[in-house]
Design a protein around this motif. Structure first.
Motif, PDB file in Angstrom:
ATOM      1  N   ARG A   1     -41.458  -8.607 -10.973  1.00 16.15           N
ATOM      2  CA  ARG A   1     -42.923  -8.576 -11.044  1.00 16.15           C
ATOM      3  C   ARG A   1     -43.399  -8.460 -12.486  1.00 16.15           C
ATOM      4  NH1 ARG A   1     -42.881  -4.662  -5.892  1.00 16.15           N
ATOM      5  NH2 ARG A   1     -43.669  -6.125  -4.320  1.00 16.15           N
ATOM      6  N   SER A   2     -44.305  -9.342 -12.874  1.00 13.85           N
ATOM      7  CA  SER A   2     -44.764  -9.387 -14.263  1.00 13.85           C
ATOM      8  C   SER A   2     -45.535  -8.136 -14.659  1.00 13.85           C
ATOM      9  CB  SER A   2     -45.630 -10.627 -14.490  1.00 13.85           C
ATOM     10  OG  SER A   2     -46.774 -10.626 -13.637  1.00 13.85           O
ATOM     11  N   GLU A   3     -46.295  -7.566 -13.750  1.00 17.48           N
ATOM     12  CA  GLU A   3     -47.075  -6.376 -14.099  1.00 17.48           C
ATOM     13  C   GLU A   3     -46.163  -5.170 -14.305  1.00 17.48           C
ATOM     14  OE1 GLU A   3     -50.276  -4.136 -15.246  1.00 17.48           O
ATOM     15  OE2 GLU A   3     -50.151  -6.315 -14.971  1.00 17.48           O
ATOM     16  N   VAL A   4     -45.122  -5.060 -13.499  1.00 19.98           N
ATOM     17  CA  VAL A   4     -44.138  -3.989 -13.688  1.00 19.98           C
ATOM     18  C   VAL A   4     -43.430  -4.189 -15.022  1.00 19.98           C
ATOM     19  CG1 VAL A   4     -42.040  -2.906 -12.783  1.00 19.98           C
ATOM     20  CG2 VAL A   4     -43.823  -3.680 -11.202  1.00 19.98           C
ATOM     21  N   ALA A   5     -43.061  -5.424 -15.312  1.00 21.00           N
ATOM     22  CA  ALA A   5     -42.417  -5.731 -16.594  1.00 21.00           C
ATOM     23  C   ALA A   5     -43.322  -5.334 -17.754  1.00 21.00           C
ATOM     24  CB  ALA A   5     -42.083  -7.220 -16.668  1.00 21.00           C
ATOM     25  N   LYS A   6     -44.573  -5.749 -17.689  1.00 24.26           N
ATOM     26  CA  LYS A   6     -45.525  -5.489 -18.769  1.00 24.26           C
ATOM     27  C   LYS A   6     -45.703  -3.994 -19.017  1.00 24.26           C
ATOM     28  CE  LYS A   6     -50.335  -6.558 -20.106  1.00 24.26           C
ATOM     29  NZ  LYS A   6     -50.904  -5.207 -20.074  1.00 24.26           N
ATOM     30  N   GLN A   7     -45.942  -3.239 -17.947  1.00 23.64           N
ATOM     31  CA  GLN A   7     -46.202  -1.810 -18.118  1.00 23.64           C
ATOM     32  C   GLN A   7     -44.958  -1.062 -18.610  1.00 23.64           C
ATOM     33  OE1 GLN A   7     -48.602   0.386 -15.347  1.00 23.64           O
ATOM     34  NE2 GLN A   7     -49.595  -1.450 -14.553  1.00 23.64           N
ATOM     35  N   CYS A   8     -43.791  -1.476 -18.163  1.00 16.49           N
ATOM     36  CA  CYS A   8     -42.562  -0.796 -18.599  1.00 16.49           C
ATOM     37  C   CYS A   8     -42.234  -1.107 -20.060  1.00 16.49           C
ATOM     38  CB  CYS A   8     -41.396  -1.181 -17.697  1.00 16.49           C
ATOM     39  SG  CYS A   8     -41.469  -0.431 -16.048  1.00 16.49           S
TER      40      CYS A   8
END
Length: 274
Positions: A100-107
């Protein structure tokens, strides 16, 4: 062959170990084993002390037929762990196992340095652009379907040829977006039968033609314990055997539950090349 992690060049011409940290309740081997932050920190400290270069944190179980988890739940599970690990180990190189791109971004914004995507961007249309924007190393794995459907999608015209074509298309797409550091993972156990996993391992050296670092994720998988008639808990010896084969066929990163034993495999295999 190098990848850039937070400004630090990691030389993969000498194989490295990636320690697995599953913070899911249902992963096939270590799901639900860590009861609190202290146990997680102790496990990570042990893996780092044993020689792990990377720690791969996952909060969505990708085992066959795993329960689907919402994006909010995945973030709720993983972000506190990322923050806790970076607070305790400021120099840690954290890989985030997510599609998931949003999980990637936030991490990544929280301090992780790499994304490990089982779908190579196929389960989230925003993933590749997100990686390009973040400019972090990207591990792309071969899989068909989803963790819930992948074991029904094991029919290939030519297993290795089909996977090589998959990577050539995915890498070309990633390059057009400006993604520089790419690692490939052929996806042992993902949309592959027991026999296909061994065919893939037997021909693993063919992936050298892609000219990208190769990750092997074989640790304690069913391709070992089903063949031996045992269980994941009893699959450490088999893991070491197959990791050794993977190293001899060109693996640059071993993704494992048992870091010390993987480091021993690397040390012994490198001794053959002196």
């Amino acid at each position: 062959m190098t990848i850039n992690c937070k400004g630090k060049l990691i030389d993969l011409s000498s194989p490295k170990v990636m320690g697995i940290l599953n913070v899911t309740p249902d992963s096939f081997y270590d799901g639900g084993v860590y009861k609190n932050d202290s146990e997680i920190l102790n496990q990570v400290e042990n893996m780092l002390n044993e020689g792990a270069t990377f720690i791969d944190v996952g909060a969505y179980s990708s085992r066959p037929n795993a329960n689907h988890v919402s994006e909010d739940e995945e973030l709720k599970r993983i972000l506190p762990i990322v923050n806790s690990l970076l607070k305790s180990f400021p120099d840690i190189l954290l890989s985030i196992d997510t599609f998931r791109s949003e999980v990637a971004k936030q991490c990544i914004e929280a301090g992780a340095c790499m994304i490990n995507d089982i779908s190579a961007g196929k389960l989230d249309n925003n993933m590749l652009q997100t990686i390009a924007n973040l400019q972090v190393p990207y591990i792309m794995m071969h899989m068909r379907g989803t963790p819930q459907t992948m074991q029904k999608q094991t029919s290939y015209d030519n297993l290795v040829k089909d996977i090589l074509f998959y990577f050539s298309e995915r890498i070309a797409t990633a390059k057009t977006l400006g993604i520089i550091d790419i690692v490939i993972d052929p996806g042992f156990g993902f949309a592959k039968t027991l026999e296909q996993n061994y065919e893939l391992l037997n021909k693993l050296e063919l992936f050298k033609m892609i000219e990208k670092p190769l990750l092997a994720g074989i640790s304690r998988k069913s391709m070992i314990y089903k063949k031996l008639g045992t269980s994941a808990n009893e699959a450490l010896n088999g893991t070491s055997v197959l990791n050794t084969v993977a190293l001899q066929k060109g693996a640059s990163i071993l993704r494992v539950h048992d870091v010390n034993e993987a480091m021993e495999c690397i040390k012994l295999v490198e001794s053959l090349n002196v």
